[in-house]
Design an enzyme around this catalytic site. Structure first.
Site, PDB file in Angstrom:
ATOM      1  N   GLU A 102      -2.187  14.128  -1.630  1.00  0.00           N
ATOM      2  CA  GLU A 102      -2.784  13.013  -2.398  1.00  0.00           C
ATOM      3  C   GLU A 102      -3.082  13.689  -3.755  1.00  0.00           C
ATOM      4  O   GLU A 102      -4.160  14.359  -3.995  1.00  0.00           O
ATOM      5  CB  GLU A 102      -4.222  12.744  -1.606  1.00  0.00           C
ATOM      6  CG  GLU A 102      -3.725  12.143  -0.149  1.00  0.00           C
ATOM      7  CD  GLU A 102      -4.798  10.985   0.210  1.00  0.00           C
ATOM      8  OE1 GLU A 102      -4.481  10.022   0.431  1.00  0.00           O
ATOM      9  OE2 GLU A 102      -6.087  11.429   0.016  1.00  0.00           O
ATOM     10  N   ASN A 124      -7.012   4.709   5.360  1.00  0.00           N
ATOM     11  CA  ASN A 124      -7.974   5.312   5.114  1.00  0.00           C
ATOM     12  C   ASN A 124      -9.074   4.196   4.508  1.00  0.00           C
ATOM     13  O   ASN A 124      -8.951   3.769   3.263  1.00  0.00           O
ATOM     14  CB  ASN A 124      -7.924   6.547   4.179  1.00  0.00           C
ATOM     15  CG  ASN A 124      -9.639   7.157   3.649  1.00  0.00           C
ATOM     16  OD1 ASN A 124     -10.514   6.600   4.254  1.00  0.00           O
ATOM     17  ND2 ASN A 124      -9.395   7.950   2.917  1.00  0.00           N
ATOM     18  N   SER A 147      -2.228   5.334  -4.247  1.00  0.00           N
ATOM     19  CA  SER A 147      -1.494   3.908  -4.525  1.00  0.00           C
ATOM     20  C   SER A 147      -0.216   3.588  -3.900  1.00  0.00           C
ATOM     21  O   SER A 147       0.449   3.294  -4.603  1.00  0.00           O
ATOM     22  CB  SER A 147      -1.532   4.108  -6.254  1.00  0.00           C
ATOM     23  OG  SER A 147      -2.667   4.336  -6.794  1.00  0.00           O
ATOM     24  N   GLY A 179      -6.341   5.678  -6.123  1.00  0.00           N
ATOM     25  CA  GLY A 179      -7.110   4.433  -6.643  1.00  0.00           C
ATOM     26  C   GLY A 179      -6.977   3.902  -8.068  1.00  0.00           C
ATOM     27  O   GLY A 179      -7.471   3.393  -8.689  1.00  0.00           O
ATOM     28  N   LYS A 193     -12.317   4.073   3.679  1.00  0.00           N
ATOM     29  CA  LYS A 193     -13.268   4.788   2.876  1.00  0.00           C
ATOM     30  C   LYS A 193     -14.582   4.420   3.287  1.00  0.00           C
ATOM     31  O   LYS A 193     -14.936   3.874   4.248  1.00  0.00           O
ATOM     32  CB  LYS A 193     -12.762   4.593   1.385  1.00  0.00           C
ATOM     33  CG  LYS A 193     -11.461   5.453   1.169  1.00  0.00           C
ATOM     34  CD  LYS A 193     -11.073   5.593  -0.067  1.00  0.00           C
ATOM     35  CE  LYS A 193      -9.682   6.178  -0.140  1.00  0.00           C
ATOM     36  NZ  LYS A 193      -9.245   6.532  -1.671  1.00  0.00           N
ATOM     37  N   HIS A 251     -10.649  15.452   2.074  1.00  0.00           N
ATOM     38  CA  HIS A 251     -10.105  14.498   1.447  1.00  0.00           C
ATOM     39  C   HIS A 251     -10.591  14.739  -0.170  1.00  0.00           C
ATOM     40  O   HIS A 251     -11.820  15.523  -0.272  1.00  0.00           O
ATOM     41  CB  HIS A 251     -10.579  13.264   1.633  1.00  0.00           C
ATOM     42  CG  HIS A 251      -9.859  11.944   0.983  1.00  0.00           C
ATOM     43  ND1 HIS A 251     -10.358  11.609  -0.250  1.00  0.00           N
ATOM     44  CD2 HIS A 251      -8.988  11.296   1.481  1.00  0.00           C
ATOM     45  CE1 HIS A 251      -9.821  10.749  -0.837  1.00  0.00           C
ATOM     46  NE2 HIS A 251      -8.861  10.296   0.272  1.00  0.00           N
ATOM     47  N   GLU A 259     -12.006  13.108  -2.277  1.00  0.00           N
ATOM     48  CA  GLU A 259     -13.542  12.421  -2.796  1.00  0.00           C
ATOM     49  C   GLU A 259     -14.445  13.398  -2.272  1.00  0.00           C
ATOM     50  O   GLU A 259     -15.316  13.664  -2.667  1.00  0.00           O
ATOM     51  CB  GLU A 259     -13.319  11.176  -2.324  1.00  0.00           C
ATOM     52  CG  GLU A 259     -12.590  10.164  -3.077  1.00  0.00           C
ATOM     53  CD  GLU A 259     -11.942   8.975  -2.523  1.00  0.00           C
ATOM     54  OE1 GLU A 259     -12.483   8.763  -1.398  1.00  0.00           O
ATOM     55  OE2 GLU A 259     -10.936   8.357  -3.000  1.00  0.00           O
TER      56      GLU A 259
END
Ligand code: 13P
Length: 251
Positions: A167, A9, A212, A173, A11, A95, A97
């Site tokens: 996730e 991904n 990660s 991250g 992003k 996702h 985010e």
């Protein structure tokens, strides 16, 4: 046997130049034939990445799609119909985010999942809890609700043509990877929830871990019985690292 999958991904990253460079470096990588590999570039670069990867064993997907199929008045959005037209085969849905930064709720996610499948795209449904939720002991409740919402809306059969990515938000991250045991525990519970509805769908559904994932932790994660690969963010922007993660999945 479930075929292992590694998805990158990208992003909100990349310029035309850096994307071209990344693809050039991916070409130099030894990629395992046994692993299904997909990259998710920004929508802006989707068409050019699809063309550039045509001769490579790497599929291309989009990071999002509109709640509506087809064409029409929905400023700023891109429909699954349009994504399929440029040759995308996959789409990330839900996702964290988008759930947390953009406020996407369960209903919006259900509609995107449906729109993707209606156009023949394979949705990669992302699930995961925040650190507060984990610390409160509600990981499975949160992940279960996120998954059950789509099952209730689309039916368990829809997961014959979908991928699930677990996730944990606290691992994204942050450099804080879930341990293989922590990830396996949630993956097993996700598969268990699917199995309550349909054991066959549960046995064949691919469950990716994301958060990660790096070349040096991938092999241990992918060795767990219910982890069928990874959804990789930061490390997928480095071809060598991504290649190494794909090879770890192939071993
Ligand atoms: P990182 O690998 O950068 O933690 O990102 C994971 C992710 O969000 C993939 O969708």
């Amino acid at each position: 046997m479930r075929r292992k999958m590694v998805a990158g991904n990208w992003k909100m990253n990349g310029t035309r130049a850096s994307v071209a460079e990344l693809i050039e470096s991916l070409r130099q990588q030894q990629l395992p034939g046994s692993v299904e590999m997909i990259v998710f570039p920004s929508e802006l670069h989707l068409g050019s990445v699809i063309e550039a990867l045509e001769a490579m064993p790497v599929g291309v997907g989009a990071q999002d799609c509109a709640v509506e199929r087809g064409f029409g008045a929905l400023t700023g959005e891109c429909s699954a119909t349009q994504l399929a037209d440029v040759g995308a085969g996959w789409v990330l849905v839900g996702h964290s985010e988008r759930r947390l930064v953009l406020g996407e709720g369960l209903e919006v996610i259900n509609r995107k999942f449906a729109a993707a499948q209606a156009e023949g795209l394979v949705p990669v449904l992302c699930l995961g809890e925040t650190l507060e939720q984990r610390q409160a002991g509600s990981t499975m409740q949160v992940v279960g609700e996120q998954l059950s919402s789509v099952i209730a809306d689309r039916g368990i059969g829809s997961f014959a043509n979908a991928v699930i990515a677990y996730e944990p938000v606290w691992a994204i991250g942050s450099g804080l990877t879930a341990t293989p045991d922590q990830a396996q525990e949630v993956h097993a519970a996700i598969r268990g929830l699917l199995a309550e509805h349909d054991p066959q769908v549960a046995a064949s559904a691919r469950l990716l871990y994301g958060g990660s994932v790096k070349a040096d932790n991938a092999a241990q994660l992918f060795a767990m019985p219910d982890i069928d690969g990874g959804l990789v963010g930061g490390a997928s922007l480095k071809a060598e690292e991504f290649g190494a993660i794909c090879r770890a999945a192939g071993n």
